[in-house]
Write a protein that holds these residues in place. Structure first.
Motif, PDB file in Angstrom:
ATOM      1  N   LEU A  19       0.730  -1.155  -0.078  1.00 25.13           N
ATOM      2  CA  LEU A  19      -0.052  -0.006   0.088  1.00 25.13           C
ATOM      3  C   LEU A  19       0.891   1.396   0.141  1.00 25.13           C
ATOM      4  N   ASP A  20       2.171   1.175   0.174  1.00 25.10           N
ATOM      5  CA  ASP A  20       3.375   2.304   0.384  1.00 25.10           C
ATOM      6  C   ASP A  20       2.780   3.098  -0.876  1.00 25.10           C
ATOM      7  N   HIS A  21       2.389   4.428  -0.772  1.00 30.07           N
ATOM      8  CA  HIS A  21       2.154   5.206  -1.930  1.00 30.07           C
ATOM      9  C   HIS A  21       3.245   5.779  -2.365  1.00 30.07           C
ATOM     10  N   ASN A  22       4.392   5.699  -1.713  1.00 26.09           N
ATOM     11  CA  ASN A  22       5.724   6.365  -2.031  1.00 26.09           C
ATOM     12  C   ASN A  22       6.578   5.144  -2.592  1.00 26.09           C
ATOM     13  N   ARG A  23       6.037   4.003  -2.514  1.00 15.59           N
ATOM     14  CA  ARG A  23       6.926   2.987  -3.327  1.00 15.59           C
ATOM     15  C   ARG A  23       8.443   2.602  -2.822  1.00 15.59           C
ATOM     16  N   TRP A  24       8.753   3.397  -1.845  1.00 19.59           N
ATOM     17  CA  TRP A  24      10.201   3.297  -1.613  1.00 19.59           C
ATOM     18  C   TRP A  24      10.594   2.020  -0.960  1.00 19.59           C
ATOM     19  N   SER A  25       9.761   1.351  -0.074  1.00 20.81           N
ATOM     20  CA  SER A  25       9.942   0.301   0.652  1.00 20.81           C
ATOM     21  C   SER A  25      10.260  -0.786   0.037  1.00 20.81           C
ATOM     22  N   GLN A  26       9.696  -1.099  -1.162  1.00 22.24           N
ATOM     23  CA  GLN A  26       9.392  -2.211  -1.931  1.00 22.24           C
ATOM     24  C   GLN A  26      10.670  -2.935  -2.175  1.00 22.24           C
ATOM     25  N   ASP A  27      11.709  -2.166  -2.411  1.00 24.87           N
ATOM     26  CA  ASP A  27      13.168  -2.719  -2.888  1.00 24.87           C
ATOM     27  C   ASP A  27      13.943  -2.903  -1.664  1.00 24.87           C
ATOM     28  N   VAL A  28      13.377  -2.724  -0.356  1.00 22.67           N
ATOM     29  CA  VAL A  28      14.278  -3.066   0.822  1.00 22.67           C
ATOM     30  C   VAL A  28      13.940  -4.529   1.180  1.00 22.67           C
ATOM     31  N   THR A  29      15.105  -5.102   1.608  1.00 19.52           N
ATOM     32  CA  THR A  29      14.969  -6.444   2.173  1.00 19.52           C
ATOM     33  C   THR A  29      14.715  -6.515   3.553  1.00 19.52           C
ATOM     34  N   LEU A  30      13.693  -7.283   3.948  1.00 15.11           N
ATOM     35  CA  LEU A  30      13.222  -7.000   5.452  1.00 15.11           C
ATOM     36  C   LEU A  30      14.203  -8.163   6.193  1.00 15.11           C
ATOM     37  N   ASP A  31      14.590  -7.847   7.559  1.00 16.65           N
ATOM     38  CA  ASP A  31      15.244  -8.761   8.402  1.00 16.65           C
ATOM     39  C   ASP A  31      14.179  -9.464   9.309  1.00 16.65           C
ATOM     40  N   ASP A  32      13.629 -10.637   9.293  1.00 13.28           N
ATOM     41  CA  ASP A  32      12.806 -11.245  10.012  1.00 13.28           C
ATOM     42  C   ASP A  32      13.538 -11.216  11.460  1.00 13.28           C
ATOM     43  N   ASN A  33      14.557 -11.429  11.673  1.00 14.16           N
ATOM     44  CA  ASN A  33      14.995 -11.449  12.967  1.00 14.16           C
ATOM     45  C   ASN A  33      15.092 -10.125  13.752  1.00 14.16           C
ATOM     46  N   HIS A  34      14.995  -9.249  12.964  1.00 11.81           N
ATOM     47  CA  HIS A  34      14.992  -7.765  13.425  1.00 11.81           C
ATOM     48  C   HIS A  34      13.785  -7.477  13.717  1.00 11.81           C
ATOM     49  N   LEU A  35      12.682  -7.828  13.027  1.00  9.71           N
ATOM     50  CA  LEU A  35      11.307  -7.509  13.114  1.00  9.71           C
ATOM     51  C   LEU A  35      10.843  -8.292  14.234  1.00  9.71           C
ATOM     52  N   ASN A  36      11.095  -9.411  14.663  1.00 10.27           N
ATOM     53  CA  ASN A  36      10.861 -10.148  15.735  1.00 10.27           C
ATOM     54  C   ASN A  36      10.983  -9.642  16.975  1.00 10.27           C
ATOM     55  N   ALA A  37      12.536  -9.017  16.876  1.00  8.37           N
ATOM     56  CA  ALA A  37      13.049  -8.583  18.101  1.00  8.37           C
ATOM     57  C   ALA A  37      12.456  -7.202  18.386  1.00  8.37           C
ATOM     58  N   MET A  38      12.239  -6.468  17.214  1.00  8.22           N
ATOM     59  CA  MET A  38      11.428  -5.142  17.527  1.00  8.22           C
ATOM     60  C   MET A  38      10.040  -5.472  18.052  1.00  8.22           C
ATOM     61  N   PHE A  39       9.319  -6.206  17.582  1.00  5.86           N
ATOM     62  CA  PHE A  39       8.031  -6.506  18.279  1.00  5.86           C
ATOM     63  C   PHE A  39       8.011  -6.703  19.543  1.00  5.86           C
ATOM     64  N   VAL A  40       9.017  -7.885  19.950  1.00  9.62           N
ATOM     65  CA  VAL A  40       9.133  -8.094  21.513  1.00  9.62           C
ATOM     66  C   VAL A  40       9.444  -7.009  22.243  1.00  9.62           C
ATOM     67  N   GLY A  41      10.416  -6.121  22.149  1.00 10.29           N
ATOM     68  CA  GLY A  41      10.779  -5.041  22.648  1.00 10.29           C
ATOM     69  C   GLY A  41       9.550  -3.920  22.732  1.00 10.29           C
ATOM     70  N   ILE A  42       8.877  -3.800  21.517  1.00 10.10           N
ATOM     71  CA  ILE A  42       7.596  -2.767  21.518  1.00 10.10           C
ATOM     72  C   ILE A  42       6.441  -3.438  22.553  1.00 10.10           C
ATOM     73  N   VAL A  43       6.371  -4.592  22.578  1.00 13.33           N
ATOM     74  CA  VAL A  43       5.234  -5.122  23.425  1.00 13.33           C
ATOM     75  C   VAL A  43       5.720  -5.223  25.006  1.00 13.33           C
ATOM     76  N   ASN A  44       6.942  -5.261  25.221  1.00  6.94           N
ATOM     77  CA  ASN A  44       7.349  -5.124  26.535  1.00  6.94           C
ATOM     78  C   ASN A  44       8.048  -3.792  26.892  1.00  6.94           C
ATOM     79  N   GLY A  45       7.350  -2.788  26.251  1.00  9.45           N
ATOM     80  CA  GLY A  45       7.577  -1.492  26.752  1.00  9.45           C
ATOM     81  C   GLY A  45       8.433  -0.240  25.970  1.00  9.45           C
ATOM     82  N   GLN A  46       9.016  -0.730  24.963  1.00  6.44           N
ATOM     83  CA  GLN A  46       9.823   0.203  24.092  1.00  6.44           C
ATOM     84  C   GLN A  46       8.889   0.664  23.068  1.00  6.44           C
TER      85      GLN A  46
END
Length: 152
Positions: A24-51
């Motif tokens: 849905l990204d109307h800017n289309r900038w993020s579609q060429d970026v490779t996501l890091d699942d380990n980073h996303l998992n760690a980020m979500f854990v941190g956010i849910v735990n107060g970050q």
């Protein structure tokens, strides 16, 4: 529909939302970026735990939308923290419902609590245009800057 704080059991939905938001990204900038699942998992854990703040809107006990913000220090004043909204998504079948409104309202109320508790100084909301037709000024947000991106 009901809104609630996310928990670790919502991680699969969080990971499911990210590629959909990128589509849905109307800017289309993020579609060429490779996501890091380990980073996303760690980020979500941190956010849910107060970050940060992660909330889900549900219908019939199934998630239909999510809004996520992360707490980070200000670049110029590292002892001053902001909550920056980094993701909002509502499933396609529910975009004409109150789901986006409910997510933004709850996010804003919870962010105000963080301000009142002196955990953060301010909070932001970022949305590509058009974002589900929601007027953020109705939630007391003001447009304070625009981001210009090269190469799009």
């Amino acid at each position: 529909m009901q809104v609630r704080h996310s928990n670790l059991f919502d991680m699969p939905y969080f990971l499911e939302c990210i590629p959909k938001v990128r589509e849905l990204d109307h800017n289309r900038w993020s579609q060429d970026v490779t996501l890091d699942d380990n980073h996303l998992n760690a980020m979500f854990v941190g956010i849910v735990n107060g970050q940060g703040l992660a909330i889900v809107v549900e219908k019939d006990n199934k998630p239909i939308g999510m809004c996520v913000g992360i707490i980070s220090p200000n670049l110029w004043a590292p002892n001053t923290y902001f909550l920056h909204q980094v993701l909002i998504y509502v499933d396609e079948n529910h975009r004409k419902s109150r789901a986006a409104y409910m997510l933004i309202k709850y996010y804003t109320e919870e962010a105000e609590k963080l301000v009142n508790d002196s955990r953060i100084y301010k909070y932001t909301f970022t949305a590509s245009e058009p974002m589900f037709g929601v007027d953020l000024e109705k939630f007391n947000y003001s447009l304070v800057e625009k981001t210009w991106l090269s190469g799009v």
